[in-house]
Motif scaffolding. Sequence first.
Motif, PDB file in Angstrom:
ATOM      1  N   GLU A   1     -48.955 -56.904  32.277  1.00  0.00           N
ATOM      2  CA  GLU A   1     -48.542 -55.617  31.706  1.00  0.00           C
ATOM      3  C   GLU A   1     -47.485 -55.853  30.636  1.00  0.00           C
ATOM      4  O   GLU A   1     -46.369 -56.282  30.937  1.00  0.00           O
ATOM      5  CB  GLU A   1     -47.986 -54.695  32.788  1.00  0.00           C
ATOM      6  N   PRO A   2     -47.805 -55.577  29.373  1.00  0.00           N
ATOM      7  CA  PRO A   2     -46.821 -55.775  28.308  1.00  0.00           C
ATOM      8  C   PRO A   2     -45.559 -54.959  28.571  1.00  0.00           C
ATOM      9  O   PRO A   2     -45.617 -53.878  29.177  1.00  0.00           O
ATOM     10  CB  PRO A   2     -47.557 -55.283  27.052  1.00  0.00           C
ATOM     11  N   PRO A   3     -44.420 -55.461  28.113  1.00  0.00           N
ATOM     12  CA  PRO A   3     -43.160 -54.758  28.389  1.00  0.00           C
ATOM     13  C   PRO A   3     -42.984 -53.529  27.507  1.00  0.00           C
ATOM     14  O   PRO A   3     -43.609 -53.398  26.446  1.00  0.00           O
ATOM     15  CB  PRO A   3     -42.109 -55.825  28.053  1.00  0.00           C
ATOM     16  N   LEU A   4     -42.123 -52.616  27.951  1.00  0.00           N
ATOM     17  CA  LEU A   4     -41.704 -51.499  27.108  1.00  0.00           C
ATOM     18  C   LEU A   4     -40.832 -52.031  25.976  1.00  0.00           C
ATOM     19  O   LEU A   4     -40.098 -53.015  26.134  1.00  0.00           O
ATOM     20  CB  LEU A   4     -40.922 -50.469  27.927  1.00  0.00           C
ATOM     21  N   LEU A   5     -40.928 -51.376  24.830  1.00  0.00           N
ATOM     22  CA  LEU A   5     -40.121 -51.754  23.667  1.00  0.00           C
ATOM     23  C   LEU A   5     -38.968 -50.768  23.549  1.00  0.00           C
ATOM     24  O   LEU A   5     -39.153 -49.633  23.098  1.00  0.00           O
ATOM     25  CB  LEU A   5     -40.982 -51.732  22.395  1.00  0.00           C
ATOM     26  N   PRO A   6     -37.785 -51.151  23.971  1.00  0.00           N
ATOM     27  CA  PRO A   6     -36.678 -50.191  24.021  1.00  0.00           C
ATOM     28  C   PRO A   6     -36.279 -49.658  22.656  1.00  0.00           C
ATOM     29  O   PRO A   6     -35.750 -48.545  22.543  1.00  0.00           O
ATOM     30  CB  PRO A   6     -35.533 -51.002  24.664  1.00  0.00           C
ATOM     31  N   GLU A   7     -36.546 -50.431  21.595  1.00  0.00           N
ATOM     32  CA  GLU A   7     -36.114 -49.999  20.270  1.00  0.00           C
ATOM     33  C   GLU A   7     -37.129 -49.114  19.567  1.00  0.00           C
ATOM     34  O   GLU A   7     -36.892 -48.640  18.445  1.00  0.00           O
ATOM     35  CB  GLU A   7     -35.836 -51.233  19.387  1.00  0.00           C
TER      36      GLU A   7
ATOM     37  N   VAL B   1     -53.476 -52.885  37.066  1.00  0.00           N
ATOM     38  CA  VAL B   1     -52.581 -54.042  37.151  1.00  0.00           C
ATOM     39  C   VAL B   1     -51.561 -53.887  38.270  1.00  0.00           C
ATOM     40  O   VAL B   1     -50.968 -54.882  38.698  1.00  0.00           O
ATOM     41  CB  VAL B   1     -51.873 -54.323  35.800  1.00  0.00           C
ATOM     42  N   HIS B   2     -51.367 -52.643  38.746  1.00  0.00           N
ATOM     43  CA  HIS B   2     -50.462 -52.437  39.879  1.00  0.00           C
ATOM     44  C   HIS B   2     -51.219 -52.227  41.192  1.00  0.00           C
ATOM     45  O   HIS B   2     -50.595 -52.141  42.261  1.00  0.00           O
ATOM     46  CB  HIS B   2     -49.532 -51.259  39.616  1.00  0.00           C
ATOM     47  N   HIS B   3     -52.546 -52.110  41.114  1.00  0.00           N
ATOM     48  CA  HIS B   3     -53.393 -52.012  42.312  1.00  0.00           C
ATOM     49  C   HIS B   3     -54.511 -53.037  42.150  1.00  0.00           C
ATOM     50  O   HIS B   3     -55.679 -52.674  41.949  1.00  0.00           O
ATOM     51  CB  HIS B   3     -53.972 -50.606  42.482  1.00  0.00           C
ATOM     52  N   PRO B   4     -54.190 -54.332  42.215  1.00  0.00           N
ATOM     53  CA  PRO B   4     -55.195 -55.356  41.891  1.00  0.00           C
ATOM     54  C   PRO B   4     -56.433 -55.303  42.772  1.00  0.00           C
ATOM     55  O   PRO B   4     -57.517 -55.695  42.346  1.00  0.00           O
ATOM     56  CB  PRO B   4     -54.433 -56.670  42.080  1.00  0.00           C
ATOM     57  N   GLN B   5     -56.291 -54.793  43.998  1.00  0.00           N
ATOM     58  CA  GLN B   5     -57.463 -54.718  44.868  1.00  0.00           C
ATOM     59  C   GLN B   5     -58.517 -53.792  44.290  1.00  0.00           C
ATOM     60  O   GLN B   5     -59.720 -53.950  44.558  1.00  0.00           O
ATOM     61  CB  GLN B   5     -57.054 -54.257  46.284  1.00  0.00           C
ATOM     62  N   ALA B   6     -58.097 -52.797  43.484  1.00  0.00           N
ATOM     63  CA  ALA B   6     -59.057 -51.870  42.896  1.00  0.00           C
ATOM     64  C   ALA B   6     -59.930 -52.543  41.841  1.00  0.00           C
ATOM     65  O   ALA B   6     -60.968 -52.014  41.464  1.00  0.00           O
ATOM     66  CB  ALA B   6     -58.321 -50.684  42.261  1.00  0.00           C
ATOM     67  N   LEU B   7     -59.514 -53.718  41.378  1.00  0.00           N
ATOM     68  CA  LEU B   7     -60.319 -54.482  40.419  1.00  0.00           C
ATOM     69  C   LEU B   7     -60.933 -55.717  41.082  1.00  0.00           C
ATOM     70  O   LEU B   7     -62.137 -55.937  41.019  1.00  0.00           O
ATOM     71  CB  LEU B   7     -59.451 -54.912  39.228  1.00  0.00           C
ATOM     72  N   LEU B   8     -60.095 -56.510  41.738  1.00  0.00           N
ATOM     73  CA  LEU B   8     -60.532 -57.819  42.214  1.00  0.00           C
ATOM     74  C   LEU B   8     -61.290 -57.751  43.529  1.00  0.00           C
ATOM     75  O   LEU B   8     -62.045 -58.673  43.846  1.00  0.00           O
ATOM     76  CB  LEU B   8     -59.314 -58.743  42.366  1.00  0.00           C
ATOM     77  N   GLU B   9     -61.113 -56.686  44.295  1.00  0.00           N
ATOM     78  CA  GLU B   9     -61.802 -56.579  45.579  1.00  0.00           C
ATOM     79  C   GLU B   9     -62.800 -55.431  45.609  1.00  0.00           C
ATOM     80  O   GLU B   9     -63.319 -55.079  46.665  1.00  0.00           O
ATOM     81  CB  GLU B   9     -60.768 -56.383  46.701  1.00  0.00           C
ATOM     82  N   ARG B  10     -63.081 -54.848  44.462  1.00  0.00           N
ATOM     83  CA  ARG B  10     -63.947 -53.682  44.394  1.00  0.00           C
ATOM     84  C   ARG B  10     -65.365 -54.090  44.013  1.00  0.00           C
ATOM     85  O   ARG B  10     -65.542 -54.906  43.105  1.00  0.00           O
ATOM     86  CB  ARG B  10     -63.384 -52.703  43.359  1.00  0.00           C
ATOM     87  N   PRO B  11     -66.388 -53.560  44.686  1.00  0.00           N
ATOM     88  CA  PRO B  11     -67.761 -53.877  44.271  1.00  0.00           C
ATOM     89  C   PRO B  11     -68.049 -53.319  42.886  1.00  0.00           C
ATOM     90  O   PRO B  11     -67.447 -52.322  42.467  1.00  0.00           O
ATOM     91  CB  PRO B  11     -68.622 -53.197  45.343  1.00  0.00           C
TER      92      PRO B  11
END
Length: 790
Positions: A283-289, A439-449
């Motif tokens: 996940e790319p970071p936020l750009l504070p500026e 990217v915050h719920h990897p099971q929804a991608l990596l463990e999902r049919p």
Amino acid sequence: MTATNFGRDLLDHVLTGAAAPEVLTHAVDLPGREARHASWPQWAHPDVVAALQATGIPRPWQHQAAVAEHAFAGRHVVVSTGTASGKSLGYHLPVLSALYADPRATALYLSPTKALGADQLRAVRALCGEVESAAPGAAPAASPASPVAPVAPVNPAPYDGDTPREVREWVRAHSRWVFTNPDMLHLGLLGGHARWSPFFRRLRFVVIDECHSYRGVFGSNVALIVRRLRRLCARFGSAPVFVLASATTSQPGAAASRLVGADVVEVTDDASPHGPRTVALWEPPLLPEVTGENGAPVRRSAGAEAARIMADLVVEGARTLTFVRSRRGAEITALTAAGLAGEALPELADRIAAYRAGYLADDRRALEAALADGALLGVATTNALELGVDIAGLDAVVVAGYPGTVASFWQQAGRAGRRGEGSLVVLVARGDPLDTYLVHHPQALLERPVEATVTDPANPYVLGPQLLCAAVESPLTAAEVAELGADEVVAALVDDGLLRRRRDGWYPTADVRPHGEVDIRGSGGREVAIVDAETGRLLGTVDSGRAPATIHPGAVHIHQGESFVVDELDLDDGVALVHGEEPDWTTHAREDTSIEITEVHARESFGAVTVASVSVEVTHQVVGFLRTLHSGEVLDQVDLDMPPGVLPTRAVMYTVTPELLADAGLAEADFPGALHAAEHAAIGLLPLVATCDRWDIGGVSTALHADTGLPTVFVYDGHPGGAGFADRGHAELERWLRATHDAVAACECASGCPSCIQSPKCGNGNEPLSKAGAVALLRAVLGELGRGQR
């Protein structure tokens, strides 16, 4: 170093250049797999077996042998296994054996992209060269088992939009295995069926490669084109066997059966080996500026982050493919990565390039050759290289933004490690609700049919033009119309004066020439040429449906590293004039949209919430565009006056009562922002439950809709007649809205950003939007659905 460590070592190297270690949200090492072999079938032509063995295949894998056996026995079959699992051998073996046993037999190969078709053609030509050089001659084999019989040439050849007209005549006369695509099958072969009758009369096999890509409107059109092919073959006296190849997908046999219109056996047990793979979510970071629309926080773009990752990998010596969502994004990513890699090692700057659809044929071929021989170390591409093209030896794949489906993600990931070595796959999240969720719920991608393919051949907007084409090819019978449930569609064609009824069926009127008018990819009509006004050079094309939003006056267009700005768009003449310029900003179109309900197909009430599947008419108009710096910072908005368009389609909708919103803590003034934000987030998360991309769908929300009299949210298919995506959302509404709620609630921004509720194509400039209101609204809706036990 073990193969698994190779992928991890590459990831560690990339992390050393990251802005912060927190960008890596998840990483997992997936184990390799050992091969399981089978014996060559006894019926296989010995010269074909010898040619395959000469390419380094001592024995087939078990799934390859199973596919070949089904096809040889006359059963339609689909193989659905992972990338680089050698699916092509499953049809090479029976097709070539049949062609060399019968010198009059023919075969047809269909692929969704020209790159894939060209790659498979090269492989088949090489095999045929091996066979024919080993057993020269023109006479047929006495029997498939004869070890010394001479063979008749197959002459595998392409027949697509890039084939010169003078070559097409030769292909039709001499090629026994024609490589084409659904577009040319529709226009050239079926549209010119009288000239192709000898080929159809002897047709033994039809190969449909990467069939999982035929979904939505495109897939529905292809399903009907295949039915037209089968009915013409029956008229000419043949009954070809269909062999389909697919990435790993849900229920491949059922999906292939819908595509072919006949029962298809499935083979899904993957017996091929593959090396270990490290998969990283980023996940790319936020750009504070930097601030975006309405002061919202902005993340570093997925394209910019992917370009840096690719540059680091190329400098490390890793051959890398980066998938980017748009043509422009591929160009920018390649340019950025080349610049970064060139700063470290100047000689690398020329070894990174872009590859995308829309390039002219010669440009595509040159890039494909450079990929094949390793002249290019890094390539940024659209999904034009997702399907099948054999790019051996890649070490890493970077995916800049979730590609819309689990099947596509694994298909793209499978481009790396194609020789069995370890590899690295990095998914870089875009500022998008679905990417943030995954990217915050990897099971929804990596463990999902993987998803089931969605097609709807009964869509009247697809079925009508296809039936008209079928009638031109051979009169429609009452049995055919009844089988398709097309009585109303045919009656409409009669009323429009396009068909006339006779005793034995329906015939076209004399002046009907429909094939060239059918847009089988649902892309929005004919192509618009993009021309450099200063030199007259043709840069490429874009379909007319996308033109107002992508090549409007003032839009930035990038072609092979060159930047242009659009001066004029003439939709009537199909041309956009541009001039060379390199601004430091990009453009994003803005649209106004309204929606009207025309028919209700299903409606259910759950307390204060009503859910429905409806037909709608959507009116949309490009009204301007934003100019933004590459950092995401907004410069200004420019107004445009483009013609409106009307889209009849399908939608899923839900209404809520004002009382429910009030009970959720929302004041009346907060209703529009809460509904709008919930709509945006739901559009972003629909691909979680349907095989679509957020650009395939749209949405409208209003605090008081004229047709419902209530606060209402619509999400609709972006194709005439619908593509099945909204229907899937209706069927999975509770799971879909729960994921939407969780993604918005978990986003780290304070009041809304592109990762949760802001939309890149909002016609209202992302106003009004309320993140807190969307969370409250979705929680209330889910509460009603839960109490109703939907």
